[in-house]
Design a protein around this motif. Structure first.
Motif, PDB file in Angstrom:
ATOM      1  N   ASP A  29       0.839  -1.207   0.000  1.00  0.00           N
ATOM      2  CA  ASP A  29       0.000   0.000   0.000  1.00  0.00           C
ATOM      3  C   ASP A  29       0.872   1.255   0.000  1.00  0.00           C
ATOM      4  N   LEU A  30       1.907   1.246   0.831  1.00  0.00           N
ATOM      5  CA  LEU A  30       2.831   2.374   0.866  1.00  0.00           C
ATOM      6  C   LEU A  30       3.475   2.574  -0.504  1.00  0.00           C
ATOM      7  N   ALA A  31       3.941   1.492  -1.111  1.00  0.00           N
ATOM      8  CA  ALA A  31       4.574   1.582  -2.428  1.00  0.00           C
ATOM      9  C   ALA A  31       3.606   2.148  -3.465  1.00  0.00           C
ATOM     10  N   ARG A  32       2.334   1.750  -3.389  1.00  0.00           N
ATOM     11  CA  ARG A  32       1.318   2.257  -4.318  1.00  0.00           C
ATOM     12  C   ARG A  32       1.135   3.760  -4.155  1.00  0.00           C
ATOM     13  N   ALA A  39       6.540   9.379  -7.403  1.00  0.00           N
ATOM     14  CA  ALA A  39       7.095   8.891  -8.674  1.00  0.00           C
ATOM     15  C   ALA A  39       7.309   7.393  -8.535  1.00  0.00           C
ATOM     16  N   ARG A  40       7.134   6.675  -9.623  1.00  0.00           N
ATOM     17  CA  ARG A  40       7.282   5.218  -9.570  1.00  0.00           C
ATOM     18  C   ARG A  40       8.635   4.776  -9.011  1.00  0.00           C
ATOM     19  N   PRO A  41       9.752   5.370  -9.462  1.00  0.00           N
ATOM     20  CA  PRO A  41      11.039   4.916  -8.925  1.00  0.00           C
ATOM     21  C   PRO A  41      11.215   5.181  -7.433  1.00  0.00           C
ATOM     22  N   ALA A  42      10.395   6.067  -6.878  1.00  0.00           N
ATOM     23  CA  ALA A  42      10.502   6.371  -5.446  1.00  0.00           C
ATOM     24  C   ALA A  42       9.985   5.228  -4.577  1.00  0.00           C
ATOM     25  N   ALA A  43       9.135   4.360  -5.115  1.00  0.00           N
ATOM     26  CA  ALA A  43       8.511   3.307  -4.306  1.00  0.00           C
ATOM     27  C   ALA A  43       9.536   2.342  -3.687  1.00  0.00           C
ATOM     28  N   PRO A  44      10.414   1.704  -4.472  1.00  0.00           N
ATOM     29  CA  PRO A  44      11.362   0.777  -3.822  1.00  0.00           C
ATOM     30  C   PRO A  44      12.373   1.493  -2.937  1.00  0.00           C
ATOM     31  N   LEU A  74       3.293  11.503   4.421  1.00  0.00           N
ATOM     32  CA  LEU A  74       4.124  12.429   3.647  1.00  0.00           C
ATOM     33  C   LEU A  74       3.832  12.292   2.156  1.00  0.00           C
ATOM     34  N   ALA A  75       3.743  11.060   1.665  1.00  0.00           N
ATOM     35  CA  ALA A  75       3.462  10.836   0.241  1.00  0.00           C
ATOM     36  C   ALA A  75       2.091  11.373  -0.141  1.00  0.00           C
ATOM     37  N   GLU A  76       1.116  11.231   0.749  1.00  0.00           N
ATOM     38  CA  GLU A  76      -0.218  11.766   0.470  1.00  0.00           C
ATOM     39  C   GLU A  76      -0.204  13.290   0.443  1.00  0.00           C
ATOM     40  N   ARG A  77       0.608  13.893   1.317  1.00  0.00           N
ATOM     41  CA  ARG A  77       0.743  15.356   1.276  1.00  0.00           C
ATOM     42  C   ARG A  77       1.365  15.792  -0.039  1.00  0.00           C
ATOM     43  N   TRP A  78       2.402  15.077  -0.466  1.00  0.00           N
ATOM     44  CA  TRP A  78       3.043  15.381  -1.747  1.00  0.00           C
ATOM     45  C   TRP A  78       2.027  15.288  -2.881  1.00  0.00           C
ATOM     46  N   ALA A  79       1.251  14.226  -2.880  1.00  0.00           N
ATOM     47  CA  ALA A  79       0.260  14.016  -3.935  1.00  0.00           C
ATOM     48  C   ALA A  79      -0.766  15.152  -3.932  1.00  0.00           C
ATOM     49  N   GLY A  80      -1.193  15.588  -2.755  1.00  0.00           N
ATOM     50  CA  GLY A  80      -2.148  16.685  -2.643  1.00  0.00           C
ATOM     51  C   GLY A  80      -1.600  17.996  -3.167  1.00  0.00           C
ATOM     52  N   GLU A  81      -0.307  18.216  -2.981  1.00  0.00           N
ATOM     53  CA  GLU A  81       0.320  19.434  -3.462  1.00  0.00           C
ATOM     54  C   GLU A  81       0.442  19.457  -4.975  1.00  0.00           C
TER      55      GLU A  81
END
Length: 83
Positions: A29-32, A39-44, A74-81
């Motif tokens: 879920d976190l990776a998604r 960004a996709r490369p940020a997941a792993p 943090l990732a959700e905040r980034w996505a919201g921005e």
């Protein structure tokens, strides 16, 4: 013999000498969230950093869950921005 993701995780843990129950669903879920919101490369790379942070705090499921939750927020905040 067909192997599963759980088989892979168990074999990697054994290979690396890790005795820890892995929250596969939580980490996926976190990776998604990271892949879609950052960004996709940020997941792993993020998964690695979560594990490293948890280890620095003494390791264990609670530390992984804490690092995972903070990072997902943090990732959700980034996505919201980005919207």
């Amino acid at each position: 013999m067909e192997r599963t993701l759980d088989d892979w995780i168990a074999d990697v843990a054994t290979e690396l000498g890790i005795d820890l129950e892995v929250d596969v669903a939580g980490l996926l879920d976190l990776a998604r969230v990271v892949a879609h919101g950052v960004a996709r490369p940020a997941a792993p790379l993020t998964a690695f950093l979560v594990g490293y942070a948890a280890a620095q705090q003494g390791g264990g499921p609670a530390e992984v869950a804490r690092a995972q939750a903070r990072t997902a927020a943090l990732a959700e905040r980034w996505a919201g921005e980005q919207e």
